[in-house]
Motif scaffolding. Structure first.
Motif, PDB file in Angstrom:
ATOM      1  N   ILE A  56       0.827  -1.202   0.000  1.00  0.00           N
ATOM      2  CA  ILE A  56       0.000   0.000   0.000  1.00  0.00           C
ATOM      3  C   ILE A  56       0.862   1.253   0.000  1.00  0.00           C
ATOM      4  O   ILE A  56       0.485   2.278  -0.563  1.00  0.00           O
ATOM      5  N   ALA A  57       2.059   1.166   0.598  1.00  0.00           N
ATOM      6  CA  ALA A  57       2.976   2.308   0.551  1.00  0.00           C
ATOM      7  C   ALA A  57       3.387   2.594  -0.892  1.00  0.00           C
ATOM      8  O   ALA A  57       3.448   3.752  -1.330  1.00  0.00           O
ATOM      9  N   LYS A  58       3.652   1.539  -1.630  1.00  0.00           N
ATOM     10  CA  LYS A  58       4.039   1.703  -3.032  1.00  0.00           C
ATOM     11  C   LYS A  58       2.879   2.248  -3.853  1.00  0.00           C
ATOM     12  O   LYS A  58       3.060   3.133  -4.704  1.00  0.00           O
ATOM     13  N   GLN A  59       1.680   1.749  -3.591  1.00  0.00           N
ATOM     14  CA  GLN A  59       0.506   2.195  -4.343  1.00  0.00           C
ATOM     15  C   GLN A  59       0.193   3.667  -4.096  1.00  0.00           C
ATOM     16  O   GLN A  59      -0.222   4.386  -5.011  1.00  0.00           O
ATOM     17  N   THR A  60       0.373   4.115  -2.866  1.00  0.00           N
ATOM     18  CA  THR A  60       0.056   5.506  -2.516  1.00  0.00           C
ATOM     19  C   THR A  60       1.257   6.441  -2.637  1.00  0.00           C
ATOM     20  O   THR A  60       1.121   7.644  -2.428  1.00  0.00           O
ATOM     21  N   LYS A  61       2.435   5.851  -2.947  1.00  0.00           N
ATOM     22  CA  LYS A  61       3.678   6.627  -3.100  1.00  0.00           C
ATOM     23  C   LYS A  61       4.008   7.403  -1.826  1.00  0.00           C
ATOM     24  O   LYS A  61       4.391   8.577  -1.861  1.00  0.00           O
ATOM     25  N   GLN A  62       3.814   6.710  -0.700  1.00  0.00           N
ATOM     26  CA  GLN A  62       4.119   7.287   0.607  1.00  0.00           C
ATOM     27  C   GLN A  62       5.040   6.345   1.374  1.00  0.00           C
ATOM     28  O   GLN A  62       4.968   5.124   1.195  1.00  0.00           O
ATOM     29  N   PRO A  63       5.904   6.869   2.250  1.00  0.00           N
ATOM     30  CA  PRO A  63       6.752   5.990   3.066  1.00  0.00           C
ATOM     31  C   PRO A  63       5.909   5.099   3.969  1.00  0.00           C
ATOM     32  O   PRO A  63       4.868   5.523   4.487  1.00  0.00           O
ATOM     33  N   ALA A  64       6.348   3.880   4.151  1.00  0.00           N
ATOM     34  CA  ALA A  64       5.611   2.929   4.980  1.00  0.00           C
ATOM     35  C   ALA A  64       5.426   3.450   6.397  1.00  0.00           C
ATOM     36  O   ALA A  64       4.346   3.313   6.987  1.00  0.00           O
ATOM     37  N   TYR A  65       6.475   4.061   6.949  1.00  0.00           N
ATOM     38  CA  TYR A  65       6.373   4.555   8.325  1.00  0.00           C
ATOM     39  C   TYR A  65       5.306   5.643   8.442  1.00  0.00           C
ATOM     40  O   TYR A  65       4.620   5.756   9.461  1.00  0.00           O
TER      41      TYR A  65
END
Length: 324
Positions: A241-250
């Protein structure tokens, strides 16, 4: 929508006639205190949990809040709303807007053919409707948040449902009943069931909620992540989901923790256990089949986490009895 209903809603109300003669909004129609809080006691008939009134046209409706849950349905045309002082929403024909008691609302003047219906809903009206949606459903969680006067993050839900025919049919049924049915018992009974069907239908489109409010990026991101967990609870990962939203996992995990009290891993676990509880109550699948279905291959871990969450073993939860 039925022409008879539209023509009745199009008729000028007494308040609108006063406004067209030059008067402003009379706040005493809606509120008894100094703060402009619209009071359900002034709008609901005694014993009724739900009521409708056409939105007042031709005038700027000043900033206000409600001591009840409001649902706005746009029948024709459009209305422009400012929510919580910052969020601007244009509600178009066929769309729905839910507001909880914390939302502030300001409405720009509407024209003669901009016809909206305001539903005044006491929270207990939703009791039966929420029971018709399985625990763990994303929309159910949204609505519980919106219905709570303590909710400070998700205070409204905007559904762009103009092209969803079942929603239009259910809304027409509710409006028709409230306009033409005289029995209070029938009104409450039919519309509670209809609301449950409406929420079940809307749950399919939960991913559309509030997507038309780009200024609320953090809120929209949270809804996207929760929808991902709802759809992919078996094998979903924070990295995906981090990759899909282009946001850091943390950042995603921190966002979840901030607004839901659980990080990504905890949310995923809760959703899996909610599904297990549902399957235990509504199917005859074996416990092994259930924990495998929801994504676990370690029975001892599943049993331990289920007991921590529900206070019962899976077997006793299915039987509905406390563990001895």
């Amino acid at each position: 929508m039925n022409k008879q209903i539209i023509e009745q809603l199009r008729q000028l109300t007494g308040e609108e006639k006063e406004i067209l003669s030059g008067l402003e909004i009379d706040k005493s129609r809606y509120s008894t205190g100094q703060n402009f809080i619209v009071n359900s006691d002034l709008l609901l008939k005694k014993g009724r949990l739900i009521e409708i009134r056409p939105h007042t046209r031709f005038v700027h409706f000043p900033k206000h809040s409600h001591n009840y849950v409001e649902m706005v349905y746009m029948v024709l045309g459009e209305t422009h709303h400012i929510l919580n002082d910052t969020d601007e929403i244009t509600l178009k024909a066929g769309e729905l807007l839910f507001l909880n008691q914390n939302t502030t609302q300001e409405i720009m003047p509407a024209g003669e053919n901009d016809i909206a219906v305001n539903f005044i809903l006491l929270p207990e009206f939703f009791d039966e409707a929420l029971n018709m949606i399985p625990e763990g459903d994303l929309l159910r969680d949204f609505l519980i948040s919106v219905l709570s006067p303590d909710s400070s993050f998700l205070t409204y839900l905007h559904f762009p449902t103009s092209d969803i025919l079942p929603v239009q049919n259910l809304m027409e049924n509710m409006i028709y009943t409230l306009l033409y049915q005289e029995s209070e018992t029938v009104i409450n009974t039919i519309n509670r069931t209809t609301m449950g069907l409406l929420l079940q239908t809307l749950s399919v489109y939960a991913g559309l909620v509030n997507q038309g409010t780009p200024s609320q990026y953090e809120q929209n991101l949270l809804l996207t992540v929760l929808k991902y967990i709802d759809d992919h609870y078996k094998h979903g990962t924070l990295e995906t989901i981090a990759k899909q939203t282009k946001q850091p996992a943390y950042y995603i995990s921190r966002l979840l923790k901030k607004h839901t009290g659980k990080n990504f891993k905890e949310q995923l676990l809760a959703r899996r256990l909610q599904q297990a509880a549902y399957l235990l109550s509504h199917t005859t699948l074996t416990i092994e089949d259930i924990y495998t279905y929801i994504g676990y291959d370690n029975s001892s871990y599943f049993y331990r986490k289920f007991k921590e969450a529900y206070g019962l073993s899976p077997r006793d939860y299915r039987l509905g009895q406390p563990q001895s």
